[in-house]
Scaffold this motif. Sequence first.
Motif, short mmCIF file in Angstrom:
data_model
loop_
_atom_site.label_atom_id
_atom_site.label_comp_id
_atom_site.label_asym_id
_atom_site.label_seq_id
_atom_site.Cartn_x
_atom_site.Cartn_y
_atom_site.Cartn_z
N MET B 1 0.84 -1.20 0.00
CA MET B 1 0.00 0.00 0.00
C MET B 1 0.88 1.24 0.00
O MET B 1 1.89 1.30 0.69
CB MET B 1 -0.88 0.03 1.26
N GLY B 2 0.46 2.23 -0.76
CA GLY B 2 1.24 3.46 -0.81
C GLY B 2 1.03 4.32 0.42
O GLY B 2 0.00 4.23 1.07
N SER B 3 2.02 5.15 0.74
CA SER B 3 1.85 6.10 1.85
C SER B 3 0.96 7.25 1.41
O SER B 3 0.80 7.50 0.22
CB SER B 3 3.21 6.66 2.26
N VAL B 4 0.41 7.92 2.39
CA VAL B 4 -0.42 9.09 2.10
C VAL B 4 0.22 10.30 2.76
O VAL B 4 0.48 10.30 3.97
CB VAL B 4 -1.86 8.90 2.63
N TYR B 5 0.49 11.31 1.97
CA TYR B 5 1.15 12.51 2.47
C TYR B 5 0.18 13.70 2.49
O TYR B 5 -0.81 13.72 1.76
CB TYR B 5 2.35 12.86 1.59
N LEU B 6 0.55 14.64 3.31
CA LEU B 6 -0.25 15.85 3.43
C LEU B 6 0.46 16.99 2.72
O LEU B 6 1.62 17.30 3.04
CB LEU B 6 -0.37 16.15 4.94
N ALA B 7 -0.21 17.60 1.76
CA ALA B 7 0.37 18.77 1.08
C ALA B 7 -0.26 20.03 1.70
O ALA B 7 -0.24 20.17 2.92
CB ALA B 7 0.14 18.66 -0.41
N CYS B 93 -7.94 9.33 2.33
CA CYS B 93 -6.67 8.60 2.54
C CYS B 93 -6.75 7.22 1.89
O CYS B 93 -5.80 6.76 1.25
CB CYS B 93 -6.39 8.43 4.03
N GLN B 94 -7.89 6.55 2.07
CA GLN B 94 -8.07 5.23 1.48
C GLN B 94 -8.01 5.31 -0.05
O GLN B 94 -7.41 4.45 -0.71
CB GLN B 94 -9.40 4.62 1.95
N ALA B 95 -8.62 6.36 -0.61
CA ALA B 95 -8.63 6.53 -2.06
C ALA B 95 -7.22 6.73 -2.60
O ALA B 95 -6.85 6.17 -3.63
CB ALA B 95 -9.53 7.71 -2.44
N VAL B 96 -6.42 7.52 -1.89
CA VAL B 96 -5.04 7.77 -2.33
C VAL B 96 -4.19 6.50 -2.12
O VAL B 96 -3.43 6.10 -3.01
CB VAL B 96 -4.43 8.97 -1.57
N ALA B 97 -4.34 5.86 -0.98
CA ALA B 97 -3.55 4.65 -0.69
C ALA B 97 -3.89 3.53 -1.67
O ALA B 97 -3.04 2.68 -1.96
CB ALA B 97 -3.78 4.19 0.75
N SER B 98 -5.12 3.52 -2.18
CA SER B 98 -5.53 2.47 -3.13
C SER B 98 -4.90 2.68 -4.50
O SER B 98 -4.95 1.79 -5.34
CB SER B 98 -7.05 2.46 -3.28
N ASN B 386 7.27 4.13 4.53
CA ASN B 386 7.44 3.15 3.45
C ASN B 386 6.14 2.45 3.09
O ASN B 386 6.14 1.44 2.43
CB ASN B 386 8.50 2.13 3.83
N GLY B 387 5.05 2.96 3.52
CA GLY B 387 3.76 2.40 3.10
C GLY B 387 2.87 2.06 4.27
O GLY B 387 3.30 2.00 5.41
N TRP B 388 1.62 1.87 3.95
CA TRP B 388 0.59 1.58 4.94
C TRP B 388 0.66 0.14 5.41
O TRP B 388 0.80 -0.76 4.62
CB TRP B 388 -0.78 1.74 4.31
N ALA B 389 0.49 -0.05 6.68
CA ALA B 389 0.30 -1.41 7.19
C ALA B 389 -0.75 -1.34 8.28
O ALA B 389 -0.45 -1.37 9.47
CB ALA B 389 1.61 -1.95 7.73
#
Lengths: 506, 506
Positions: B1-7, B93-98, B386-389
């Motif tokens: 899963m990708g990480s989610v960052y805040l801009a 967050c789920q949408a971006v991580a997906s 390094n990603g979602w867990a």
Amino acid sequence: MGSVYLAGAGMTKFGKSADTLVELFAAAALAALSASPVEEVDALYLGAMNPEEFTGESNIAAQVVEALGVSGVPALRVETASSAGAAAVHAACQAVASGYYRSVLVLGGEKMTHLSTSAATRILAEVIEQQERRCGATMPALAAMITERYRQRYRLSRAELERALCRVAMKNHLNGAHNPFAQFQKPITREMYLASKLVSTPLRLYDCSPMTDGAAAVILTAEKTDLVVSGLGQGTGPAGLRERKSFTSFDATRIAAERAYRMAGLLPKQIDFAEVHDAFTPFEIISTEDLGFFPAGKGWQAAEAGKTAADGELPVNPSGGLKARGHPVGASGVAQIVEVAGRLRGGGGIKLKREPRRALAQSTGGLGANNLVTIVERADAARTQNGWAPPPPARAKPRRQKTAPADAGGEGTIETFTVLYVTPDGFLPPLALALVRSRAGDLVMAQGEDVAHLKIGREVYLRRLDGGYVFTVKSHLRQVQEALKELVRGLPALAHKTRRRKEEVR
Amino acid sequence: MGSVYLAGAGMTKFGKSADTLVELFAAAALAALSASPVEEVDALYLGAMNPEEFTGESNIAAQVVEALGVSGVPALRVETASSAGAAAVHAACQAVASGYYRSVLVLGGEKMTHLSTSAATRILAEVIEQQERRCGATMPALAAMITERYRQRYRLSRAELERALCRVAMKNHLNGAHNPFAQFQKPITREMYLASKLVSTPLRLYDCSPMTDGAAAVILTAEKTDLVVSGLGQGTGPAGLRERKSFTSFDATRIAAERAYRMAGLLPKQIDFAEVHDAFTPFEIISTEDLGFFPAGKGWQAAEAGKTAADGELPVNPSGGLKARGHPVGASGVAQIVEVAGRLRGGGGIKLKREPRRALAQSTGGLGANNLVTIVERADAARTQNGWAPPPPARAKPRRQKTAPADAGGEGTIETFTVLYVTPDGFLPPLALALVRSRAGDLVMAQGEDVAHLKIGREVYLRRLDGGYVFTVKSHLRQVQEALKELVRGLPALAHKTRRRKEEVR
């Protein structure tokens, strides 16, 4: 990205129900779970358009958690007006694909029939752009105006349009007759269609989906099942008719469809059947064009030729659609997926020409303002079972919008029109409405002074009234009448003037 | 899963605004974008509690798309009552991580101040369980009853409770005085607190968050930035007070927090500061316990000792919180993230003891029925870049619930109570409310016959009235009165009986 599979699916019978909204949600959930290989879920995603106003309930997601005895489980509601159920499916897919949840229960539901038609219509009409709403425009009126424009653009005679719409209504009622969950389970005849009352010209009662109570549920999971959700797409468009580039097509559907097809790696011709948002029969025709099944302007011929019938080359709404299955607004987007899952698994209903392996569902929010397309495939047929690969979305940079309200007046031209026979509170039928383009190029919704002489392209006078607009068709006769009225209205003033002058003279 | 960052992150000034809800959303979006390395977004996720009833608007997500000139871009609204903003952050967050979207604009907003307090209170009260609502319970009343129970359970004197609540109110108003976006930007004194009117004993006006207009926005992205969203957790709980296992803690917060900590791989003591949902000052205290910052029953001492002040060991609500920043319900969950982002980037506001690297935001939907916890860290501090867990969620199997309504009567015991001085329409102040446990063990909300003799543990008589319950405190004097009344009531029957017997004898 992980793939998203479809496990159990189920729904309540649609129609008038004595159950509360929460009870409807719970019943649909249990129907989906009872036939599901996945029986435990990590979260609930609910679609509902407006439980606050329909039933006076808030925090509905948490209420459904309680009703299902799963206290503690995360739950949220998703809302995009009448496509809320489909939007909940998409958000849940993202949650599963992200790995955050493994299995999610998705619910769509609404309860509407306990309200009077005028009260429910008023709530549904909140999606309508304000200037248009103020003129008395309802959803059927706007759908009718789109239909009239379609007729004119693609040069259909009134009889041709009527035949095509009647054919869609008859097909969907026939399909509904085979669906035990449908609100209407009786075929209708051409005579019944023609005898049904005019709601807003050219649309009759049988062109409009009904008020309905009901709920539907599906379980989405990362665990492999026989069905995979292979394509998702969403698009938006302006709320107001007057903001649109086209009146005969929905950009929101086109955007959603393109994205869903690209994600699934499919072309429209590879879809075996479709459930589309036929809130009004002409919208089914337009959707089959926007989804790429038929060329623009050819959907009506395809419908009339029976291509979208159950035994046609591309069955559309074999469930009966919103028209016959019923339309509990927030439920419809999920109910479409329930139908799709049942059919792909060889379930019942009216028999299709060939065994389907790939299906598409299309849901519309408001007047085509927030639309979603979902593609579901049998896992043995899908290319995408090795994981998601969404296409790059069209990125956009938000910017400050100038919101200069149209300030039309003077002369203009009718772009499209309708005569509304079922009017909202405060408006007397028959009510003529037209989208008028002013000389300056602004589009405004306007009420007609009377219902005669309406035609696309006809020139009108436009004037402001109570923050809205009123139009009068220009005709020689009317011009003479107007001049005479003006003269008569001027007489007392003239008499007064004459009197005063005489007095001054004295 | 990708990480989610805040801009980018930004918000409107909170308070009373002349702007429409859509304009507030647009202003917040532009504020977030103006300071963002990511300027293009793929979708909009909106949190709003009830725009339908607050402002009469539906399909709000599509409306905001139009206002931002990004027609076509997908948009949806998420709703979990007053935590809707936080729920929108989580869904995004789920949408971006997906991988479905790369960058998403998340907005939270609400417009409330144009309504009268009683009209807005009525809308907010729709989250309250129906039997409790019917008795006249409001959100402050229920918060007050939780507070009274907390006082009794942890053996605080009335003076101790008052000091602790006052301290929270003063701290948050002081913090708000340093926040240019806060609704209230003036410190308050102990005298002002004590002089403020009682809303529902023991809560005063300064214990309650205000009605507010405003919107907030953050951009979440898969592109690496300086801040990472490392922990997400959500939990639910019963709407009704009477359904709860505990009245002095929120299960929904505990579930959400545990999950968020596990996902981020952090312990509560590693959090540098927190924004918590202080809709009422006692809820800040309880939240600091539920979040694991202080042991259960010790939060009030921590607050009083200044541990949660800006210069304390764990600053809580350095933004001023809902109390002073204001509480446009759907906006608050996003505004917390805006504050967190600003602080972690070294932004302004009241000075903290040490430079923060990890922060937590907690948002509450309804009366603790749908709560969310979000952990944001500086990317150079986070383990999870390094990603979602996500931790394995607690799976649950939905089942049919028996909904046997409580049918209490006879005698019972007060579990907690309040006297409401600001009552909903149709109820005259002062209104005594108590949660009463019947002899059969059922909990019911009941109105008091008068406001005297209220105490947890006191015995009462309970009787049904108009579908609700009324209680009367048992006292010796009252018992005598009751017996006398009973006797007087019995007299005519007795006389009648005597007469009949005499007749029979004759």
